[in-house]
Enzyme design. Structure first.
Site, PDB file in Angstrom:
ATOM      1  N   ASP A   1       0.867  -1.186   0.000  1.00 19.58           N
ATOM      2  CA  ASP A   1       0.000   0.000   0.000  1.00 19.58           C
ATOM      3  C   ASP A   1       0.898   1.229   0.000  1.00 19.58           C
ATOM      4  OD1 ASP A   1      -2.255   1.681   0.188  1.00 19.58           O
ATOM      5  OD2 ASP A   1      -2.154   1.718   2.364  1.00 19.58           O
ATOM      6  N   SER A   2       0.319   2.367  -0.350  1.00 19.65           N
ATOM      7  CA  SER A   2       1.086   3.611  -0.270  1.00 19.65           C
ATOM      8  C   SER A   2       1.407   3.944   1.189  1.00 19.65           C
ATOM      9  CB  SER A   2       0.289   4.747  -0.914  1.00 19.65           C
ATOM     10  OG  SER A   2      -0.957   4.862  -0.268  1.00 19.65           O
TER      11      SER A   2
ATOM     12  N   TYR B   1      -0.516   8.763  -2.661  1.00 17.79           N
ATOM     13  CA  TYR B   1      -0.574   8.457  -4.090  1.00 17.79           C
ATOM     14  C   TYR B   1      -1.811   9.120  -4.715  1.00 17.79           C
ATOM     15  CZ  TYR B   1       2.881   4.573  -3.961  1.00 17.79           C
ATOM     16  OH  TYR B   1       4.006   3.803  -3.863  1.00 17.79           O
ATOM     17  N   GLY B   2      -2.829   9.305  -3.871  1.00 17.87           N
ATOM     18  CA  GLY B   2      -4.143   9.717  -4.379  1.00 17.87           C
ATOM     19  C   GLY B   2      -4.192  11.094  -4.989  1.00 17.87           C
TER      20      GLY B   2
ATOM     21  N   CYS C   1      -3.996  -1.124  -2.204  1.00 22.08           N
ATOM     22  CA  CYS C   1      -4.085   0.334  -2.356  1.00 22.08           C
ATOM     23  C   CYS C   1      -4.994   0.574  -3.552  1.00 22.08           C
ATOM     24  CB  CYS C   1      -2.697   0.913  -2.623  1.00 22.08           C
ATOM     25  SG  CYS C   1      -2.700   2.676  -3.027  1.00 22.08           S
ATOM     26  N   ASN C   2      -6.089   1.261  -3.324  1.00 26.07           N
ATOM     27  CA  ASN C   2      -7.035   1.484  -4.419  1.00 26.07           C
ATOM     28  C   ASN C   2      -6.426   2.327  -5.524  1.00 26.07           C
ATOM     29  OD1 ASN C   2     -10.057   0.639  -3.548  1.00 26.07           O
ATOM     30  ND2 ASN C   2      -8.796   1.103  -1.783  1.00 26.07           N
TER      31      ASN C   2
ATOM     32  N   GLU D   1      -5.017  10.069   8.967  1.00 30.17           N
ATOM     33  CA  GLU D   1      -3.592  10.058   9.354  1.00 30.17           C
ATOM     34  C   GLU D   1      -3.375  10.873  10.635  1.00 30.17           C
ATOM     35  OE1 GLU D   1      -0.532   9.633   6.842  1.00 30.17           O
ATOM     36  OE2 GLU D   1      -1.810   7.972   6.267  1.00 30.17           O
TER      37      GLU D   1
ATOM     38  N   CYS E   1     -11.004   3.367  -0.777  1.00 35.15           N
ATOM     39  CA  CYS E   1      -9.694   3.839  -0.327  1.00 35.15           C
ATOM     40  C   CYS E   1      -9.395   3.091   0.966  1.00 35.15           C
ATOM     41  CB  CYS E   1      -9.737   5.345  -0.084  1.00 35.15           C
ATOM     42  SG  CYS E   1      -8.260   5.957   0.761  1.00 35.15           S
ATOM     43  N   THR E   2      -8.154   2.634   1.085  1.00 32.19           N
ATOM     44  CA  THR E   2      -7.829   1.776   2.230  1.00 32.19           C
ATOM     45  C   THR E   2      -7.821   2.517   3.575  1.00 32.19           C
ATOM     46  OG1 THR E   2      -5.531   2.085   1.585  1.00 32.19           O
ATOM     47  CG2 THR E   2      -6.563   0.010   0.986  1.00 32.19           C
ATOM     48  N   HIS E   3      -7.862   3.838   3.563  1.00 34.86           N
ATOM     49  CA  HIS E   3      -7.951   4.565   4.834  1.00 34.86           C
ATOM     50  C   HIS E   3      -9.383   4.600   5.377  1.00 34.86           C
ATOM     51  CE1 HIS E   3      -3.891   5.919   4.145  1.00 34.86           C
ATOM     52  NE2 HIS E   3      -3.916   6.714   5.194  1.00 34.86           N
TER      53      HIS E   3
HETATM   54  N1  DGL Z   1      -3.827   3.873  -0.173  1.00 36.98           N
HETATM   55  C1  DGL Z   1      -4.538   4.915  -0.901  1.00 36.98           C
HETATM   56  C2  DGL Z   1      -5.788   4.314  -1.531  1.00 36.98           C
HETATM   57  O1  DGL Z   1      -6.277   3.274  -1.129  1.00 36.98           O
HETATM   58  C3  DGL Z   1      -4.904   6.083  -0.001  1.00 36.98           C
HETATM   59  C4  DGL Z   1      -3.717   6.892   0.485  1.00 36.98           C
HETATM   60  C5  DGL Z   1      -2.978   7.632  -0.620  1.00 36.98           C
HETATM   61  O2  DGL Z   1      -3.538   8.554  -1.231  1.00 36.98           O
HETATM   62  O3  DGL Z   1      -1.833   7.248  -0.897  1.00 36.98           O
HETATM   63  O4  DGL Z   1      -6.301   4.891  -2.457  1.00 36.98           O
END
Ligand code: DGL
Length: 267
Positions: free
Chosen positions: A7-8, A39-40, A71-72, A148, A183-185
């Site tokens: 994941d990011s 990453y988003g 990570c989506n 976060e 999104c994984t968050h």
């Molecule tokens: N892991 C990213 C996702 O699931 C969210 C965090 C990011 O933007 O890197 O989209």
């Protein structure tokens, strides 16, 4: 069986948690690319470059036999690039999320909340269309920094969620009965999100669906699906502060993290 989970940042730990519940006797290597998160908010080229280097580390250096892109954003923008760069099977969370939505929806009208990059890619809309559903997507860029910051039970987060979700519901067409957390968050905000949408809307977190699909895809013998009492490897790598990763990560994993290793993947 050695499963690499990428994941990011921390969010993919919710997927790892579901995987460890489902397949406790596999080894797991987790990489959170925290130095380059989020990453988003980045372009497709940048996300692909970051995600490919992370995937290569897990396969070439850590010898993962199977890769879960938890990570989506990376799944939406870089899945093909990742698959081309490594020699092991790769599963992304957009497909598993769309499959879970398909199982849940009766009307076929699905809502998706995700990062700006995931929404701009329309990967969920496409995956839903392929499965006979209609999706309305909404970017919620403020939610990752709020999670976060640890602002899960916080009036600012409640208000931000209320605004995003009311805008999404105003745009919704048909009879939406399913909301995908793209999104994984977002699973950390699941209770808040469930409280903010009508009761008729079922909230889908793709972590469990991902674990089930990994288990199905691997066709592992039954012993992988139960604790065998033997020690199994759980290694955690982060590309930025290991201290922050341990503190925040245990919130996502739902368990303390003893050791996190620092990894330098460059810029
Ligand atoms: N892991 C990213 C996702 O699931 C969210 C965090 C990011 O933007 O890197 O989209």
């Amino acid at each position: 069986m050695r499963i690499g989970v990428f994941d990011s940042g921390f969010g993919g730990l919710t997927v790892l948690r579901a995987l460890m519940d489902r397949l406790p006797s596999a080894d797991y290597i987790y990489l959170g690319d925290t130095a380059r998160l989020p990453y988003g908010a980045k372009s497709q080229q940048t996300v692909a470059r970051y995600a490919v280097s992370s995937a290569k580390f897990l396969v070439e250096e850590q010898k993962a036999d199977y890769l879960v892109i938890a990570c989506n954003t990376a799944s939406a923008l870089a899945l093909d690039a990742i698959r081309e760069s490594v020699s092991v099977p790769v599963l992304g969370v957009i497909e598993t999320g769309a499959n879970a939505a398909k199982d849940a929806t009766e009307s076929g009208d699905v809502l998706v909340i995700a990062t700006a990059a995931t929404v701009e890619s329309h990967a969920y809309a496409e995956a839903c269309r392929e499965r006979g559903m209609r999706a309305v997507e909404k970017a919620c860029p403020l939610l990752v920094p709020l999670v976060e910051e640890g602002w899960i039970d916080h009036p600012v987060t409640d208000e931000v969620l209320r605004i995003y979700l009311s805008e999404l519901l105003a745009d919704a067409a048909g009879r939406p009965d399913t909301l995908v957390l793209g999104c994984t968050h977002y699973p950390l905000l699941r209770t808040k999100i469930e409280e903010a949408v009508p009761e008729t809307i079922r909230v889908i977190d793709s972590a469990e669906a991902t674990a089930t699909q990994v288990a199905d895809a691997l066709c592992l013998p039954a012993e992988f699906c139960r604790e065998d009492g033997k020690p199994h490897e759980r290694r955690f790598f982060a590309t930025d502060s290991v201290k922050k990763f341990q503190t925040l990560g245990s919130r996502f994993l739902g368990a303390p993290m003893d050791k996190v290793e620092l990894l330098d993947l460059g810029g």
